[in-house]
Design a protein around this motif. Structure first.
Motif, PDB file in Angstrom:
ATOM      1  N   UNK B  36       0.920  -1.273   0.144  1.00 33.86           N
ATOM      2  CA  UNK B  36      -0.056  -0.079  -0.005  1.00 33.86           C
ATOM      3  C   UNK B  36       0.925   1.326   0.097  1.00 33.86           C
ATOM      4  N   UNK B  37       1.992   1.222   0.911  1.00 31.63           N
ATOM      5  CA  UNK B  37       2.891   2.274   0.525  1.00 31.63           C
ATOM      6  C   UNK B  37       3.464   2.561  -0.550  1.00 31.63           C
ATOM      7  N   UNK B  38       3.849   1.476  -1.492  1.00 33.19           N
ATOM      8  CA  UNK B  38       4.417   1.457  -2.550  1.00 33.19           C
ATOM      9  C   UNK B  38       3.407   2.079  -3.616  1.00 33.19           C
ATOM     10  N   UNK B  39       2.225   1.806  -3.296  1.00 32.37           N
ATOM     11  CA  UNK B  39       1.305   2.327  -4.306  1.00 32.37           C
ATOM     12  C   UNK B  39       0.938   3.761  -4.038  1.00 32.37           C
ATOM     13  N   UNK B  84      -6.111  -1.151  -5.033  1.00 28.53           N
ATOM     14  CA  UNK B  84      -6.698  -1.756  -3.792  1.00 28.53           C
ATOM     15  C   UNK B  84      -7.412  -3.014  -3.899  1.00 28.53           C
ATOM     16  N   UNK B  85      -8.118  -3.107  -5.063  1.00 31.63           N
ATOM     17  CA  UNK B  85      -8.473  -4.486  -5.431  1.00 31.63           C
ATOM     18  C   UNK B  85      -7.596  -5.523  -5.557  1.00 31.63           C
ATOM     19  N   UNK B  86      -6.408  -5.416  -6.150  1.00 37.72           N
ATOM     20  CA  UNK B  86      -5.451  -6.188  -6.488  1.00 37.72           C
ATOM     21  C   UNK B  86      -4.665  -6.667  -5.184  1.00 37.72           C
ATOM     22  N   UNK B  87      -4.631  -5.566  -4.212  1.00 36.52           N
ATOM     23  CA  UNK B  87      -3.673  -5.747  -3.006  1.00 36.52           C
ATOM     24  C   UNK B  87      -4.779  -6.646  -2.256  1.00 36.52           C
ATOM     25  N   UNK B  88      -6.299  -6.353  -1.857  1.00 36.15           N
ATOM     26  CA  UNK B  88      -6.926  -7.174  -1.307  1.00 36.15           C
ATOM     27  C   UNK B  88      -6.751  -8.763  -1.768  1.00 36.15           C
TER      28      UNK B  88
END
Lengths: 536, 107
Positions: B36-39, B84-88
């Motif tokens: 998330x930080x990278x994003x 965010x979808x991908x991270x989830x």
């Protein structure tokens, strides 16, 4: 004025509008509770592609009085790119046929629905898959008609964003999610980099219009023409950053790290799409941006591209030798081919007459030929299954010719075309491409490319060797759908036909790039061209 | 007029802020070890681009740059949704946000 401009532009975009509408219909229809309806998504996709293709060529044959116009690249280039995206898109469509149906989640949901329980649409991504497929193709087509940096940026994003999802969801395997992760994050980075480049180009020139035939609005090409050979550092930095960002789309040197992992992790039909569609979009965008400064390129830009080309093909071919996974080998081959294609970009259109002097035409021809061969190879791989998983390694495809001689033959044709052996289209493409380097007096680069071609033969021949002379220890199966085999067959036929009778396509690419070579803008200095920023 | 009130702000201020945001984002992207930080770091790079565009737009006295900004922000929002979808999806698979955990593909 602006309203009519927008309407005129929209009237030239009927094929794209049809494809976007098709994608929206796919998204809705894919959720239908009726099995027959939701299975028709594949057909809707094919229909959208076919109708878009017909609308594209209809004005040419006089069937329909639709408007046609290109962007900065000119009408003919845009037409060539859009048509080749649609035609190769049809092949990719056949390759993609069974992808969502093969996912375990889909099979569970369909089995439950077949037993009379309610259908759970959240487990099936059939509609989404084909909608994103159409979106991505539309993005590549829109790149070709861009005449504005904003448009170009949006078209490039429309090409890339759907592919991230297709990579992550097209295969039920950890590797696919890892590939999606890497692809998305590096993609976001590359977008930020080329956007920064675009913002600097805008800063240097004060406009985002690429080429304009009128004096107002001012265009970037007009501004550059008014510079009389001078080249402000801000514009140079902007173009350089844009090139680095676009290197991600074409899988070239500074941004090539993701390629092997993503190609390996994604479902094979998705990999076939990744090898052609973003590459086409990226090369068209690079041509558009460079057509602003015109050929012969200024010396620093020329050297940057020269080094990019040489390093890209060398890295691709050397690392390709070390792999034992066929998908990774084809990924490195994709990097290497981007290097060859950059040779044509460096050479550019030359003033000398004759077929061999047209770097840009050679690039267009070669992308199509490379796309056909690589779609053929990936389609063959996509047909094969080992224990329910995709066949990927040399071991798994060894002895293919004994079990499935037809598929092995299709693989043979595709791979020989990728090497560039004489009767096939890849040979014509390489001669055309390297010929442009010779007539542009880039002998050094031509030598690097020739050596690289020889090196690449080693790993390509290993694939053929495995198919024809290997012993089959592992049981290979075929997937149920025939569409992938049909796609591989059509691609192989196209490669053969273009090899023996490719003259018309060479002519077509020459016609297509004639307008790029001559940027027709007023050479007088533009009215609103700002002074160089040192005045601040 | 806003411009006269801000007369002490010149183009270089905008460019400097934009470049700093862009470079911080780039460095953060390369150093951070949390998806998330990278994003968010890539988002910061986008904001650097946005400030640069706005600065140039003010300098040139046309609205093209600011129009561009609207599109950049729209695409950034689309990318945020996707990220965010991908991270989830990834978090459900491995219960971690560390990108180092995803190193199966190598060669």
């Amino acid at each position: 004025m602006t309203e009519s401009v927008i309407l005129e532009k929209l009237a030239t975009l009927w094929p794209e509008i049809i494809m976007i509408s098709g994608a929206c219909i796919c998204m809705v229809v894919g959720l239908s509770p009726k099995q027959a309806v939701r299975r028709s998504v594949v057909w809707i996709t094919g229909l959208a592609l076919a109708v878009a293709g017909l609308l594209l060529v209809a004005p040419h044959f006089g069937w329909w009085a639709g408007e046609t116009s290109g962007g900065a690249a000119g009408l003919a280039t845009a037409m060539f790119v859009r048509l080749s995206v649609i035609l190769l898109g049809l092949l990719l469509w056949l390759t993609s046929w069974g992808v969502p149906d093969l996912l375990p989640a889909t099979q569970v949901a369909e089995a439950a629905a077949a037993q009379g329980r309610p259908f759970n649409p959240s487990m099936v991504c059939r509609g989404e898959y084909f909608a994103f497929f159409l979106f991505s193709l539309t993005g590549a087509m829109l790149c070709a008609s861009a005449n504005d940096l904003v448009w170009l940026f949006l078209a490039l994003e429309l090409t890339s964003l759907p592919t991230y999802i297709m990579v992550a969801t097209g295969r039920n395997h950890m590797a696919a999610q890892e590939a999606g992760l890497k692809y998305f994050f590096l993609g976001a980075l590359s977008v930020a980099i080329f956007l920064y480049g675009f913002s600097l180009v805008y800063g240097a020139t004060g406009t985002t219009v690429i080429v304009s035939t009128q004096l107002q609005p001012v265009s970037i090409a007009g501004y550059v023409a008014g510079l009389q050979g001078e080249f402000p550092p801000l514009l140079a930095t902007g173009l350089l950053l844009s090139l680095v960002g676009l290197a991600f789309k074409i899988a070239a040197f500074p941004m090539h790290f993701y390629v092997a992992d993503v190609y390996q992790g994604a479902a094979t039909p998705v990999t076939a799409l990744l090898a052609f569609v973003p590459k086409m979009a990226g090369f068209v965008s690079i041509m558009l941006l460079l057509s602003v400064i015109g050929w012969p390129l200024p010396v620093p830009v020329m050297w940057v591209l020269w080094i990019m080309a040489a390093v890209t093909m060398t890295v691709g071919n050397v690392l390709g030798l070390l792999q034992n996974n066929v998908k990774r080998v084809l990924a490195y081959s994709s990097i290497a081919h981007s290097g060859y294609l950059l040779v044509g970009i460096v050479a550019g259109p030359t003033t000398s007459a004759g077929t061999l002097g047209q770097g840009l035409a050679a690039v267009l021809f070669y992308i199509v030929v490379y796309g056909l061969a690589t779609i053929g190879a990936f389609s063959v791989l996509g047909c094969l299954r080992v224990n329910g998983e995709e066949a990927q390694t040399y071991d798994e495809i060894s002895g293919l010719s004994r079990r499935y001689p037809g598929l092995a033959l299709l693989m043979l044709i595709s791979i020989l075309s990728l090497i560039g052996l004489p009767p096939l289209a890849g040979f014509v493409g390489k001669v055309y491409l390297f010929g442009s380097a010779i007539s542009g007096s880039f002998i050094g680069l031509m030598v690097v490319a020739a050596i690289n071609t020889a090196v690449s033969a080693v790993y390509y021949l290993r694939i053929i060797g495995a198919c024809y002379f290997g012993e089959s220890r592992i049981k290979i199966e075929l997937v149920a759908t025939r569409a992938g085999r049909l796609s591989a067959g059509l691609a192989a036929i196209a490669v053969l036909v273009l090899g023996f009778r490719g003259g018309w396509l060479v002519e077509a690419t020459r016609e297509a790039t004639r307008s790029v070579s001559v940027v027709d803008v007023d050479t007088q200095p533009q009215v609103a061209a700002p002074d160089h920023l040192s005045s601040e | 007029m806003v411009v006269s009130e801000l007369h002490s702000l010149v183009l270089s201020h905008f460019l400097f802020t934009g470049a700093v945001l862009f470079i911080f984002g780039l460095v953060g992207f390369l150093c951070r070890r949390n998806l998330i930080m990278m994003f968010l770091c890539t988002e910061m790079m986008f904001q650097g681009v946005v400030i640069t565009l706005v600065g140039f737009s003010r300098f040139h006295g046309n609205l093209t740059g600011q129009t561009f900004v609207i599109f950049v922000l729209t695409v950034a929002a689309a990318e945020a949704a996707l990220a965010l979808g991908l991270v989830v999806l990834l978090f459900r698979r491995k219960r971690t946000l560390d990108p180092e955990a995803w190193g199966e593909l190598q060669g």
